[in-house]
Design a protein around this motif. Structure first.
Motif, PDB file in Angstrom:
ATOM      1  N   LEU A  81     -90.845  60.481 -30.714  1.00 58.61           N
ATOM      2  CA  LEU A  81     -89.942  59.734 -31.571  1.00 58.61           C
ATOM      3  C   LEU A  81     -88.933  60.483 -31.830  1.00 58.61           C
ATOM      4  CD1 LEU A  81     -92.502  58.100 -34.145  1.00 58.61           C
ATOM      5  CD2 LEU A  81     -91.434  57.124 -32.259  1.00 58.61           C
ATOM      6  N   MET A  82     -88.908  61.642 -32.476  1.00 61.96           N
ATOM      7  CA  MET A  82     -87.786  62.364 -32.754  1.00 61.96           C
ATOM      8  C   MET A  82     -86.884  62.791 -31.484  1.00 61.96           C
ATOM      9  SD  MET A  82     -87.859  63.277 -35.555  1.00 61.96           S
ATOM     10  CE  MET A  82     -86.407  64.635 -35.891  1.00 61.96           C
ATOM     11  N   GLN A  83     -87.334  62.707 -30.279  1.00 58.59           N
ATOM     12  CA  GLN A  83     -86.771  62.976 -29.019  1.00 58.59           C
ATOM     13  C   GLN A  83     -85.681  61.724 -28.858  1.00 58.59           C
ATOM     14  OE1 GLN A  83     -89.462  63.971 -26.059  1.00 58.59           O
ATOM     15  NE2 GLN A  83     -89.565  66.188 -26.625  1.00 58.59           N
ATOM     16  N   ARG A  84     -86.532  60.630 -29.007  1.00 60.37           N
ATOM     17  CA  ARG A  84     -85.786  59.221 -28.725  1.00 60.37           C
ATOM     18  C   ARG A  84     -84.846  58.906 -29.853  1.00 60.37           C
ATOM     19  NH1 ARG A  84     -90.411  54.607 -28.557  1.00 60.37           N
ATOM     20  NH2 ARG A  84     -88.215  53.391 -28.184  1.00 60.37           N
ATOM     21  N   LEU A  85     -84.885  59.377 -31.101  1.00 64.01           N
ATOM     22  CA  LEU A  85     -84.220  59.302 -32.311  1.00 64.01           C
ATOM     23  C   LEU A  85     -82.839  60.112 -31.976  1.00 64.01           C
ATOM     24  CD1 LEU A  85     -83.293  57.851 -34.890  1.00 64.01           C
ATOM     25  CD2 LEU A  85     -84.839  59.776 -35.831  1.00 64.01           C
ATOM     26  N   ASP A  86     -83.246  61.361 -31.433  1.00 63.44           N
ATOM     27  CA  ASP A  86     -82.345  62.386 -31.188  1.00 63.44           C
ATOM     28  C   ASP A  86     -81.464  61.940 -29.903  1.00 63.44           C
ATOM     29  OD1 ASP A  86     -81.121  65.159 -31.351  1.00 63.44           O
ATOM     30  OD2 ASP A  86     -81.801  65.496 -29.257  1.00 63.44           O
ATOM     31  N   GLY A  87     -82.169  61.310 -28.894  1.00 59.00           N
ATOM     32  CA  GLY A  87     -81.198  60.628 -27.721  1.00 59.00           C
ATOM     33  C   GLY A  87     -80.224  59.672 -28.255  1.00 59.00           C
ATOM     34  N   MET A  88     -80.657  58.616 -29.121  1.00 54.99           N
ATOM     35  CA  MET A  88     -79.809  57.535 -29.762  1.00 54.99           C
ATOM     36  C   MET A  88     -79.019  58.285 -30.531  1.00 54.99           C
ATOM     37  SD  MET A  88     -80.770  54.903 -28.510  1.00 54.99           S
ATOM     38  CE  MET A  88     -80.063  53.635 -29.263  1.00 54.99           C
ATOM     39  N   VAL A  89     -78.949  59.392 -31.329  1.00 51.99           N
ATOM     40  CA  VAL A  89     -78.115  59.877 -32.074  1.00 51.99           C
ATOM     41  C   VAL A  89     -77.134  60.550 -31.411  1.00 51.99           C
ATOM     42  CG1 VAL A  89     -77.888  61.624 -33.979  1.00 51.99           C
ATOM     43  CG2 VAL A  89     -79.512  59.994 -34.154  1.00 51.99           C
TER      44      VAL A  89
ATOM     45  N   VAL B 167     -82.020  57.691 -22.481  1.00 51.20           N
ATOM     46  CA  VAL B 167     -81.989  58.708 -21.605  1.00 51.20           C
ATOM     47  C   VAL B 167     -80.605  59.016 -21.443  1.00 51.20           C
ATOM     48  CG1 VAL B 167     -82.144  59.496 -19.133  1.00 51.20           C
ATOM     49  CG2 VAL B 167     -83.824  57.880 -20.320  1.00 51.20           C
ATOM     50  N   ALA B 168     -79.435  58.223 -21.537  1.00 53.41           N
ATOM     51  CA  ALA B 168     -78.067  58.349 -21.562  1.00 53.41           C
ATOM     52  C   ALA B 168     -77.671  59.185 -22.916  1.00 53.41           C
ATOM     53  CB  ALA B 168     -77.250  56.877 -21.374  1.00 53.41           C
ATOM     54  N   GLY B 169     -78.060  58.582 -23.982  1.00 51.88           N
ATOM     55  CA  GLY B 169     -77.744  59.482 -25.094  1.00 51.88           C
ATOM     56  C   GLY B 169     -78.389  60.755 -25.164  1.00 51.88           C
ATOM     57  N   PHE B 170     -79.691  61.001 -24.514  1.00 54.08           N
ATOM     58  CA  PHE B 170     -80.253  62.223 -24.502  1.00 54.08           C
ATOM     59  C   PHE B 170     -79.363  63.270 -23.348  1.00 54.08           C
ATOM     60  CE2 PHE B 170     -82.820  64.647 -21.645  1.00 54.08           C
ATOM     61  CZ  PHE B 170     -83.096  65.681 -22.444  1.00 54.08           C
ATOM     62  N   LEU B 171     -78.827  62.512 -22.657  1.00 52.30           N
ATOM     63  CA  LEU B 171     -78.235  63.620 -21.427  1.00 52.30           C
ATOM     64  C   LEU B 171     -76.528  63.808 -22.267  1.00 52.30           C
ATOM     65  CD1 LEU B 171     -79.101  62.033 -18.163  1.00 52.30           C
ATOM     66  CD2 LEU B 171     -79.916  64.046 -19.196  1.00 52.30           C
ATOM     67  N   LEU B 172     -76.066  62.703 -22.905  1.00 46.21           N
ATOM     68  CA  LEU B 172     -74.956  63.048 -23.401  1.00 46.21           C
ATOM     69  C   LEU B 172     -74.966  64.482 -24.317  1.00 46.21           C
ATOM     70  CD1 LEU B 172     -73.159  59.745 -24.243  1.00 46.21           C
ATOM     71  CD2 LEU B 172     -72.153  61.529 -22.612  1.00 46.21           C
TER      72      LEU B 172
ATOM     73  N   GLN C 183     -93.102  54.690 -23.228  1.00 48.68           N
ATOM     74  CA  GLN C 183     -94.014  56.050 -22.985  1.00 48.68           C
ATOM     75  C   GLN C 183     -93.378  56.751 -21.962  1.00 48.68           C
ATOM     76  OE1 GLN C 183     -98.218  55.544 -22.258  1.00 48.68           O
ATOM     77  NE2 GLN C 183     -98.778  57.479 -22.210  1.00 48.68           N
ATOM     78  N   GLN C 184     -93.077  56.152 -20.732  1.00 47.62           N
ATOM     79  CA  GLN C 184     -92.627  56.485 -19.683  1.00 47.62           C
ATOM     80  C   GLN C 184     -91.049  57.211 -19.762  1.00 47.62           C
ATOM     81  OE1 GLN C 184     -92.194  53.866 -16.539  1.00 47.62           O
ATOM     82  NE2 GLN C 184     -94.559  53.611 -16.415  1.00 47.62           N
ATOM     83  N   VAL C 185     -90.290  56.587 -20.753  1.00 50.50           N
ATOM     84  CA  VAL C 185     -89.044  57.112 -21.357  1.00 50.50           C
ATOM     85  C   VAL C 185     -89.310  58.519 -22.109  1.00 50.50           C
ATOM     86  CG1 VAL C 185     -87.020  56.732 -22.503  1.00 50.50           C
ATOM     87  CG2 VAL C 185     -87.896  54.800 -21.174  1.00 50.50           C
ATOM     88  N   ALA C 186     -90.058  58.371 -22.933  1.00 51.10           N
ATOM     89  CA  ALA C 186     -90.548  59.567 -23.778  1.00 51.10           C
ATOM     90  C   ALA C 186     -90.955  60.689 -22.864  1.00 51.10           C
ATOM     91  CB  ALA C 186     -91.442  59.306 -24.770  1.00 51.10           C
TER      92      ALA C 186
ATOM     93  N   VAL D 117     -87.833  62.160 -21.059  1.00 50.71           N
ATOM     94  CA  VAL D 117     -86.878  62.974 -21.868  1.00 50.71           C
ATOM     95  C   VAL D 117     -87.529  64.427 -22.131  1.00 50.71           C
ATOM     96  CG1 VAL D 117     -86.289  63.198 -24.436  1.00 50.71           C
ATOM     97  CG2 VAL D 117     -85.875  60.902 -23.050  1.00 50.71           C
ATOM     98  N   THR D 118     -89.110  64.326 -22.467  1.00 50.73           N
ATOM     99  CA  THR D 118     -89.816  65.545 -22.939  1.00 50.73           C
ATOM    100  C   THR D 118     -89.709  66.484 -21.648  1.00 50.73           C
ATOM    101  OG1 THR D 118     -91.557  64.532 -24.319  1.00 50.73           O
ATOM    102  CG2 THR D 118     -92.285  66.485 -23.445  1.00 50.73           C
ATOM    103  N   ALA D 119     -89.987  65.937 -20.341  1.00 54.96           N
ATOM    104  CA  ALA D 119     -90.052  67.126 -19.199  1.00 54.96           C
ATOM    105  C   ALA D 119     -88.458  67.532 -18.856  1.00 54.96           C
ATOM    106  CB  ALA D 119     -90.547  66.144 -18.042  1.00 54.96           C
ATOM    107  N   ILE D 120     -87.804  66.546 -18.819  1.00 62.42           N
ATOM    108  CA  ILE D 120     -86.083  67.080 -18.447  1.00 62.42           C
ATOM    109  C   ILE D 120     -85.733  67.907 -19.481  1.00 62.42           C
ATOM    110  CG2 ILE D 120     -83.898  66.135 -17.891  1.00 62.42           C
ATOM    111  CD1 ILE D 120     -85.710  65.711 -15.594  1.00 62.42           C
ATOM    112  N   GLY D 121     -85.979  67.345 -20.880  1.00 68.59           N
ATOM    113  CA  GLY D 121     -85.331  68.057 -21.948  1.00 68.59           C
ATOM    114  C   GLY D 121     -85.880  69.577 -22.050  1.00 68.59           C
TER     115      GLY D 121
END
Length: 540
Positions: free
Chosen positions: A327-335, A394-399, A427-430, A433-437
């Protein structure tokens, strides 16, 4: 008539523990005492009668062996020798009668002097005249009596007479009644002792149960069970022997299955139980310990349970840190995505002001060059990323990762061939993000201190699968370490590391995906990620 239950205030209060235990124990003790008293009542009558018979028989044998009786029967029974002796024996032993007869049945002693010299009344004398001891109940000239007969022998063992001893049945019944009265007092004493024992038992039980009534204990237990099962955190406890005594549904689910619902192994369960036993042995709590279990990262807190200063168990609570991390990773990506858009918005406003100034100064040639340069920059950064990656997370995370890499002096480049469709499966998105991050963070840490460096990311979707390649020109991974980088706890950064790649590998494996690595020290390192991707393009 209505069958609805009574309101709580009108319900009859449950019976108290003291009253219930007293009634139960008194019922059991009373039944046992009643049975024992009944059996004793029957046996005491027989025992008392047998005792009276034995006493009478002993007196008869003693009188038959008396030398005066033998001499009188052999010489002249009419001598005034037998009557005084028999009367003395009768009075001394409180007998109904003590009669001595010859072989014809003639009495030579009797409580009534007028009956001396007459024949003995009753057929029960016959066996004694034949040389056999006899015991009978009969009615003679006196009253109903228990009569005992024994033969009298001379020195040559020749029978010369019979001794008859009589005991009134009223006296026998009185003896039996006296024995029963004694037994009754014994029973009353037993009841008193049992009552004292019940009172002590009730006090001990109340102290052991902390003064609570059974219905209160039941209510507390039901509330405790409901509370345990309603918790989203896992709860597990062990007793003084290290055996699991409490475990709630959340703990069972986390320890028995993977996040995708597949059956898990018992390694994490055993590790948690071992930690509980360590706390049980040492008496020291373990706070905020991380534990990998079935693709989850559990954060556990374990404390000892003490009673009167002694450790009697240990209880641990744990929660799934993986969900929080996702959840933190998804939230971090959106932020990051919002921050990037906010920054771009400010920059765009600044660019509009520049354009407005150039228009005001009628510098059309510079305006044209400035607009073309701005469009090219937008196309190469934000526009290209939004065009290639349709998933906002994913886009926000990569930015965010691109900005972080820029701050570290490293350039993070998204390959032109990258194409990532949107995915409704969180779940797949998370997991992506976990693996690439983790891979990008490891690359940034490895390249820290380099004058320049580049990380290249390529994401490609095909036939329901998303493949990713992360390459960097950092120091690389030595051959002796490359086989262990996905193991839990392995890290070259020191303690409290070595979890990221382990979790990435586990989570990808649960989805059916893979992660691998190739590296040449001093030249490059390249990670390959492969996982299923439920996109709209796949369903189409």
């Amino acid at each position: 008539m209505s069958n609805s239950p009574l309101p709580l205030a009108e319900q009859k209060p449950p019976m108290k523990l003291g009253t219930r235990v007293t009634l139960m124990v008194c019922g059991v003790v009373g039944a046992v005492l009643l049975l024992a008293w009944t059996l004793w009542l029957v046996q005491i009558g027989h025992a008392t009668r047998d005792g009276v018979k034995d006493t009478a028989l002993a007196v008869a044998r003693t009188l038959a062996d008396a030398p005066e009786v033998k001499r009188a029967l052999m010489l002249d029974p009419h001598l005034n020798i037998i009557q005084p002796l028999a009367q003395a024996v009768r009075v001394r032993n409180d007998l109904l009668f003590a009669v001595v007869t010859d072989m014809r049945g003639t009495r030579y002693s009797h409580p009534n002097d007028r009956l001396v010299g007459q024949r003995f009344i009753g057929d029960d004398l016959g066996p004694a005249l034949a040389g056999k001891e006899n015991i009978a109940v009969n009615h003679g000239v006196l009253a109903q009596a228990l009569r005992v007969f024994t033969p009298v022998y001379d020195d040559n063992h020749r029978q010369i007479g019979v001794v008859a001893i009589g005991i009134s049945l009223d006296k026998v019944d009185e003896e039996v009644s006296q024995s029963r009265r004694n037994m009754l007092w014994s029973g009353l004493f037993s009841v008193l002792v049992a009552a004292l024992g019940v009172a002590c038992l009730v006090r001990v039980l109340k102290r052991l149960l902390l003064g609570l009534e059974p219905w209160e204990i039941t209510t507390l237990f039901q509330h405790r069970q409901a509370m345990l099962q309603s918790l989203k955190e896992g709860v597990m406890a062990v007793d003084a022997r290290g055996r699991v005594s409490v475990i709630n549904h959340a703990a069972q689910q986390m320890l028995a299955s993977t996040p995708s619902g597949q059956p898990g192994d018992s390694a994490g369960h055993q590790a948690l139980v071992e930690n509980l036993r360590k706390v049980l042995a040492s008496g020291e709590p373990l706070q905020d310990r991380e534990l990998g279990c079935n693709g989850r990262l559990l954060l556990s807190n374990i404390v000892p349970v003490r009673s009167q200063g002694a450790v009697i168990g240990a209880i641990g609570t744990f929660r799934d840190k993986t969900e929080v991390s996702q959840l933190m990773q998804r939230l971090d990506g959106m932020v990051n995505y919002v921050d990037a858009l906010r920054t771009t918005s400010h920059e765009f406003m600044n660019k509009l002001h520049v354009i407005l100034g150039l228009l005001s100064m009628k510098s059309y040639d510079q305006l044209e060059r400035y607009v073309l340069q701005t469009a090219e920059t937008y196309q190469s950064d934000i526009g290209a990323l939004q065009h290639q990656i349709k998933s906002p997370v994913v886009a926000g995370f990569l930015l965010g990762k691109m900005n972080r890499a820029r701050e570290c002096g490293i350039r993070l480049t998204i390959a032109d061939e990258t194409q990532v469709p949107d995915n409704p499966n969180p779940q797949q998105v998370a997991v992506l993000v976990t693996a690439i991050g983790n891979v990008i963070e490891n690359a940034l840490d490895a390249m820290r201190g380099q004058q320049e460096g580049e990380i290249t990311l390529l994401l490609h979707y095909q036939n329901g699968w998303l493949s990713g390649e992360v390459s960097d020109d950092g120091p690389g991974i030595s051959a002796e370490h490359i086989g262990a980088i996905f193991a839990k706890g392995f890290s070259t950064k020191g303690e409290n590391h070595g979890v990221g790649l382990f979790l990435a590998s586990q989570q990808l494996g649960e989805l059916g995906g893979t992660i691998s690595v190739e590296s040449e020290p001093g030249v490059y390192t390249q990670f390959f990620v492969h996982l299923p991707w439920d996109s709209e393009r796949k369903s189409a």
